[in-house]
Design a protein around this motif. Structure first.
Motif, PDB file in Angstrom:
ATOM      1  N   ASN A  52      -6.147   8.298   3.376  1.00 61.09           N
ATOM      2  CA  ASN A  52      -5.551   8.371   4.678  1.00 61.09           C
ATOM      3  C   ASN A  52      -4.043   8.497   4.922  1.00 61.09           C
ATOM      4  O   ASN A  52      -3.346   7.905   5.662  1.00 61.09           O
ATOM      5  CB  ASN A  52      -6.373   7.446   5.615  1.00 61.09           C
ATOM      6  CG  ASN A  52      -6.019   7.545   6.914  1.00 61.09           C
ATOM      7  OD1 ASN A  52      -6.083   8.829   7.372  1.00 61.09           O
ATOM      8  ND2 ASN A  52      -6.347   6.741   8.122  1.00 61.09           N
ATOM      9  N   THR A  53      -3.559   9.086   3.935  1.00 61.81           N
ATOM     10  CA  THR A  53      -1.950   9.192   3.967  1.00 61.81           C
ATOM     11  C   THR A  53      -1.432  10.766   4.359  1.00 61.81           C
ATOM     12  O   THR A  53      -0.151  10.890   4.297  1.00 61.81           O
ATOM     13  CB  THR A  53      -1.236   8.682   2.643  1.00 61.81           C
ATOM     14  OG1 THR A  53      -1.700   9.577   1.498  1.00 61.81           O
ATOM     15  CG2 THR A  53      -1.736   7.430   2.322  1.00 61.81           C
ATOM     16  N   PHE A  54      -2.331  11.563   4.613  1.00 63.07           N
ATOM     17  CA  PHE A  54      -1.840  12.989   4.844  1.00 63.07           C
ATOM     18  C   PHE A  54      -2.174  13.576   6.246  1.00 63.07           C
ATOM     19  O   PHE A  54      -3.062  12.996   7.077  1.00 63.07           O
ATOM     20  CB  PHE A  54      -2.814  13.801   4.017  1.00 63.07           C
ATOM     21  CG  PHE A  54      -2.886  13.390   2.533  1.00 63.07           C
ATOM     22  CD1 PHE A  54      -1.643  13.646   1.630  1.00 63.07           C
ATOM     23  CD2 PHE A  54      -3.699  12.676   1.895  1.00 63.07           C
ATOM     24  CE1 PHE A  54      -1.716  13.249   0.547  1.00 63.07           C
ATOM     25  CE2 PHE A  54      -3.713  12.161   0.522  1.00 63.07           C
ATOM     26  CZ  PHE A  54      -2.554  12.572   0.018  1.00 63.07           C
ATOM     27  N   ASP A  55      -1.170  14.281   6.741  1.00 63.49           N
ATOM     28  CA  ASP A  55      -1.280  14.769   8.017  1.00 63.49           C
ATOM     29  C   ASP A  55      -1.883  16.179   7.732  1.00 63.49           C
ATOM     30  O   ASP A  55      -2.342  16.795   8.969  1.00 63.49           O
ATOM     31  CB  ASP A  55       0.137  15.030   8.480  1.00 63.49           C
ATOM     32  CG  ASP A  55       0.938  13.640   8.533  1.00 63.49           C
ATOM     33  OD1 ASP A  55       0.884  12.956   9.599  1.00 63.49           O
ATOM     34  OD2 ASP A  55       1.897  13.683   7.588  1.00 63.49           O
TER      35      ASP A  55
ATOM     36  N   GLY B  77       0.890  -1.324   0.051  1.00 66.82           N
ATOM     37  CA  GLY B  77      -0.037  -0.108  -0.047  1.00 66.82           C
ATOM     38  C   GLY B  77       0.999   1.097   0.096  1.00 66.82           C
ATOM     39  O   GLY B  77       0.786   2.117  -0.724  1.00 66.82           O
ATOM     40  N   GLN B  78       2.079   1.409   0.797  1.00 66.11           N
ATOM     41  CA  GLN B  78       2.617   2.407   0.762  1.00 66.11           C
ATOM     42  C   GLN B  78       3.482   2.576  -0.569  1.00 66.11           C
ATOM     43  O   GLN B  78       3.560   3.584  -0.814  1.00 66.11           O
ATOM     44  CB  GLN B  78       3.735   2.327   1.919  1.00 66.11           C
ATOM     45  CG  GLN B  78       3.188   2.455   3.388  1.00 66.11           C
ATOM     46  CD  GLN B  78       4.187   2.492   4.332  1.00 66.11           C
ATOM     47  OE1 GLN B  78       5.008   3.339   4.641  1.00 66.11           O
ATOM     48  NE2 GLN B  78       4.298   1.479   5.484  1.00 66.11           N
ATOM     49  N   ALA B  79       4.074   1.454  -0.953  1.00 65.15           N
ATOM     50  CA  ALA B  79       4.463   1.547  -2.277  1.00 65.15           C
ATOM     51  C   ALA B  79       3.698   2.180  -3.379  1.00 65.15           C
ATOM     52  O   ALA B  79       4.228   2.967  -4.456  1.00 65.15           O
ATOM     53  CB  ALA B  79       5.038   0.188  -2.718  1.00 65.15           C
ATOM     54  N   HIS B  80       2.345   1.767  -3.535  1.00 63.51           N
ATOM     55  CA  HIS B  80       1.403   2.368  -4.222  1.00 63.51           C
ATOM     56  C   HIS B  80       1.393   3.905  -4.191  1.00 63.51           C
ATOM     57  O   HIS B  80       1.481   4.712  -5.048  1.00 63.51           O
ATOM     58  CB  HIS B  80       0.198   1.714  -4.072  1.00 63.51           C
ATOM     59  CG  HIS B  80       0.013   0.392  -5.013  1.00 63.51           C
ATOM     60  ND1 HIS B  80       0.260  -0.712  -4.498  1.00 63.51           N
ATOM     61  CD2 HIS B  80      -0.849   0.345  -6.006  1.00 63.51           C
ATOM     62  CE1 HIS B  80      -0.095  -1.666  -5.221  1.00 63.51           C
ATOM     63  NE2 HIS B  80      -0.598  -0.962  -6.392  1.00 63.51           N
TER      64      HIS B  80
ATOM     65  N   ALA C  89       5.229   7.487  -7.286  1.00 60.71           N
ATOM     66  CA  ALA C  89       5.491   8.322  -8.286  1.00 60.71           C
ATOM     67  C   ALA C  89       5.766   9.748  -7.634  1.00 60.71           C
ATOM     68  O   ALA C  89       6.088  10.870  -8.133  1.00 60.71           O
ATOM     69  CB  ALA C  89       4.346   8.812  -9.112  1.00 60.71           C
ATOM     70  N   ALA C  90       6.457   9.745  -6.392  1.00 63.42           N
ATOM     71  CA  ALA C  90       6.685  10.818  -5.300  1.00 63.42           C
ATOM     72  C   ALA C  90       8.302  11.417  -5.685  1.00 63.42           C
ATOM     73  O   ALA C  90       8.767  12.381  -5.205  1.00 63.42           O
ATOM     74  CB  ALA C  90       6.548  10.510  -4.035  1.00 63.42           C
TER      75      ALA C  90
ATOM     76  N   ALA D  91      11.766   8.781  -0.277  1.00 62.94           N
ATOM     77  CA  ALA D  91      12.557   8.459   0.707  1.00 62.94           C
ATOM     78  C   ALA D  91      11.890   9.036   2.262  1.00 62.94           C
ATOM     79  O   ALA D  91      11.649   8.380   3.241  1.00 62.94           O
ATOM     80  CB  ALA D  91      13.902   8.657   0.814  1.00 62.94           C
ATOM     81  N   ALA D  92      11.387  10.415   2.080  1.00 63.10           N
ATOM     82  CA  ALA D  92      10.918  11.017   3.152  1.00 63.10           C
ATOM     83  C   ALA D  92       9.554  10.316   3.484  1.00 63.10           C
ATOM     84  O   ALA D  92       8.969  10.142   4.795  1.00 63.10           O
ATOM     85  CB  ALA D  92      10.694  12.324   2.962  1.00 63.10           C
ATOM     86  N   LEU D  93       8.768   9.966   2.454  1.00 68.77           N
ATOM     87  CA  LEU D  93       7.393   9.543   2.734  1.00 68.77           C
ATOM     88  C   LEU D  93       7.598   7.998   3.286  1.00 68.77           C
ATOM     89  O   LEU D  93       6.626   7.647   4.185  1.00 68.77           O
ATOM     90  CB  LEU D  93       6.510   9.378   1.338  1.00 68.77           C
ATOM     91  CG  LEU D  93       6.101  10.859   0.811  1.00 68.77           C
ATOM     92  CD1 LEU D  93       5.559  10.470  -0.535  1.00 68.77           C
ATOM     93  CD2 LEU D  93       4.798  11.122   1.621  1.00 68.77           C
ATOM     94  N   ALA D  94       8.526   7.421   2.651  1.00 68.39           N
ATOM     95  CA  ALA D  94       8.800   6.037   3.301  1.00 68.39           C
ATOM     96  C   ALA D  94       9.075   5.997   4.942  1.00 68.39           C
ATOM     97  O   ALA D  94       8.819   5.112   5.608  1.00 68.39           O
ATOM     98  CB  ALA D  94       9.662   5.157   2.326  1.00 68.39           C
TER      99      ALA D  94
END
Length: 603
Positions: A144-147, A46-49, A53-54, A59-62
């Motif tokens: 639901n991946t946003f702060d 799910g995280q890879a999806h 394209a970031a 790296a920061a997202l992972a």
């Protein structure tokens, strides 16, 4: 300054009325807040999806330690107001990276233009587009991946739809980033004059086209004070814009600086920092009262009597039109912006704009000063103006006085002592009227009616020379259930011509008019609508109505009307074409105008 007693009374009434629904809403937001963004809890797949394209932000997202900002955009390059948003994602990403965070475009929402669709079949989708926008924005944030998030939108249904979605995700900090108004073109009164000349057959389409192109000539919001610019005012009064951000022109250094600061501010307000400020804490009962006060003080769009109700209900806050009416009695009209005057929003901004207006209303005790805002310092912060000093964005005190008293007035010297909007009630039902641009001699109209089922029939009657005396034009079966409640603004030129001939004239309809409602008295949003068997459905040509904006009444004076059977119209022509067949479920489930004309919650 002590808060004005009526403002306190209305606020307390709203709080009491909303106690159960607001508590349930806040409980849901608290539960969502405790769960937090699920980015770190997603499966590796799910995280890879989500991050594939970031690019440089992968790296920061992972790693999960940097704040991630979701961008919800209403960009398209068909609407002048939204075309500037094309550049915003790159500005926002750069600002987020400079703050140690990341930003991704979460999704887009549709944005249609009521100006393009006036009098066309597409207008019957206009009001419903607000709820589609809310749904689309919710889909965008559902990963639901946003702060935190920034919402890019300006026009008539876009901002209300985005606010409804923001309420659904009220546990997140969300900052609204406007694009600003286009620079001034052909004066609005001159544009209106050419429209009237065209309607009267005095000029041809070539002259009309030249005038319209000179008025709408570049990127940015239309410069009259209609629904789009009323939206921008509300976002500032309600604390979702940065102070002074509403009316800075697009594609300027100051606009870019405000966009980037808005992105930084959204990240700073996330739960990862020490200034966590979710939308549900900003949009409380006091914030909505402040918005209504701003609506009255500026003579804003009648559409907001529908939108504010729907926006508030999404957060468990129950507004009704009596709240608007009671506040209108104590809020003075402090601004004259077309169609309420000759100035456009650029002139308004130059004369002192919202910073001066907010300062005056705070000083008069007409605004709650202690609301939470994205600026973090209560509403007093919104008395300041953004400036670029040596390339740095700063906020400075405004002039403290109006720079043009033909456009902006002090609270002690208003254009009129009461607000620009009125609620009307009586034997025909309940309705609203924008009175700020209507001359006092037209506030009361008593006349026989001509009844129509669409605006094309009104235009045909005008061309046939059928309107020879005083008349109240009734256009019924234009409510949300009948055909989506289109605006009837294309009737403005011909009704203005009749008024200019010395005839007493008014419009009564269960449809909408426009944020640009002008000098012709129009009792609109009549509820119950004709399709629900409201009194409108029992009227016949020649019945006498009284539209009284002074007493706040809307009455049938002809005896026996209530005993008639309601007309049963053939609405099959509204059921298909231009996508209307896809919105049958909306028409079947939409609520009344008094409840916000929303599909959420139904009838």
């Amino acid at each position: 300054m002590t808060l004005q007693s009526r403002v306190l009374q209305v606020t307390d009434r709203i709080v009491a009325r909303s106690a159960d629904s607001r508590a349930q809403y806040l409980a849901r937001m608290d539960a969502a807040r405790r769960r937090g963004p699920a980015r770190a809890h997603l499966s590796c797949s799910g995280q890879a999806h989500a991050f594939a394209a970031a690019g440089p932000d992968q790296a920061a997202l992972a790693g999960g330690s940097a704040g991630n900002l979701g961008i919800v955009t209403a960009y398209n390059d068909m609407l002048s107001a939204h075309q500037p948003f094309e550049r915003f994602p790159d500005l926002i990403r750069a600002a987020a990276r400079a703050s140690g965070g990341t930003a991704q475009v979460a999704g887009g929402v549709p944005a249609m233009c009521d100006g393009v669709t006036q009098g066309e079949a597409g207008m019957e989708l206009s009001l419903f587009s607000r709820d589609v926008i809310a749904l689309a924005a919710s889909v965008a944030l559902s990963h639901n991946t946003f702060d935190a998030a920034v919402f890019l939108g300006v026009c008539d249904k876009i901002v209300p739809g985005l606010v409804i979605a923001a309420q659904a995700f009220g546990h997140l900090p969300i900052v609204f980033l406007p694009a600003g108004p286009m620079t001034s073109g052909l004066a609005n009164d001159e544009k209106a004059r050419v429209r009237q000349q065209f309607a009267a057959g005095e000029v041809g389409r070539e002259a009309l086209m030249a005038a319209e192109m000179a008025a709408y000539h570049g990127p940015g919001t239309c410069t009259f004070y209609g629904t789009a610019n009323t939206n921008q005012m509300l976002m500032e009064f309600m604390g979702l814009h940065l102070p002074g951000a509403s009316f800075v022109n697009p594609n300027t250094d100051l606009r870019d600086a405000l966009t980037q600061e808005g992105a930084r501010r959204a990240l700073a307000l996330s739960a990862l920092g020490n200034a966590y400020t979710p939308v549900c804490d900003i949009l409380d009962e006091k914030a909505f009262v402040n918005g209504i006060v701003g609506l009255h003080a500026t003579g804003g769009s009648t559409n907001l009597l529908i939108h504010l109700v729907a926006m508030a209900r999404a957060g468990g806050i129950l507004l009704d039109w009596q709240d608007f009416a009671d506040l209108s009695e104590v809020v003075p009209l402090l601004a004259r912006v077309y169609p309420n005057g000759l100035a456009d929003v650029n002139h308004f901004h130059a004369a002192g704009g919202l910073s001066y207006l907010i300062g005056e209303l705070l000083g008069a005790g007409l605004l709650h000063p202690d609301t939470r805002t994205i600026a973090g310092q209560g509403l007093a912060r919104y008395r300041t103006e953004p400036k670029l000093r040596d390339g740095l964005l700063v906020w400075e005190d405004g002039a403290g006085h109006s720079l043009n008293d033909k456009i902006l007035r002090a609270a002690q010297d208003p254009f009129q002592p009461t607000g620009g909007l009125k609620r009307l009630t009586g034997s025909l039902g309940t309705a609203v009227m924008k009175v700020s641009a209507v001359a006092p001699e037209h506030h009361v109209v008593q006349a026989p009616v001509r009844v129509f089922h669409d605006q094309d029939a009104v235009k045909a009657a005008f061309k046939a020379g059928e309107f020879t005396g005083d008349v109240i034009v009734v256009v019924r079966f234009q409510g949300p259930r009948a055909n989506g409640m289109p605006e009837l603004h294309s009737l403005t030129p011909i009704l203005s011509i009749l008024q200019g001939r010395g005839q007493k004239v008014a419009l009564v309809t269960d449809g909408r008019m426009s944020g640009a409602s002008g000098k012709v008295p129009a009792a609109i949003h009549v509820c119950p609508e004709a399709l629900e068997g409201g009194a409108l459905a029992r009227l016949r040509d020649g019945d006498v109505l009284r539209v009284d904006a002074v007493a706040g009444t809307l009455d049938v004076l002809t005896d026996g009307v209530a005993d008639r059977d309601p007309v049963a119209p053939d609405l099959s022509a509204n059921a298909s074409g231009m996508g209307r067949e896809l919105f049958a479920a909306f028409r079947d489930h939409v609520g009344r105008a008094t409840d916000g004309a929303s599909i959420f919650g139904g009838r």
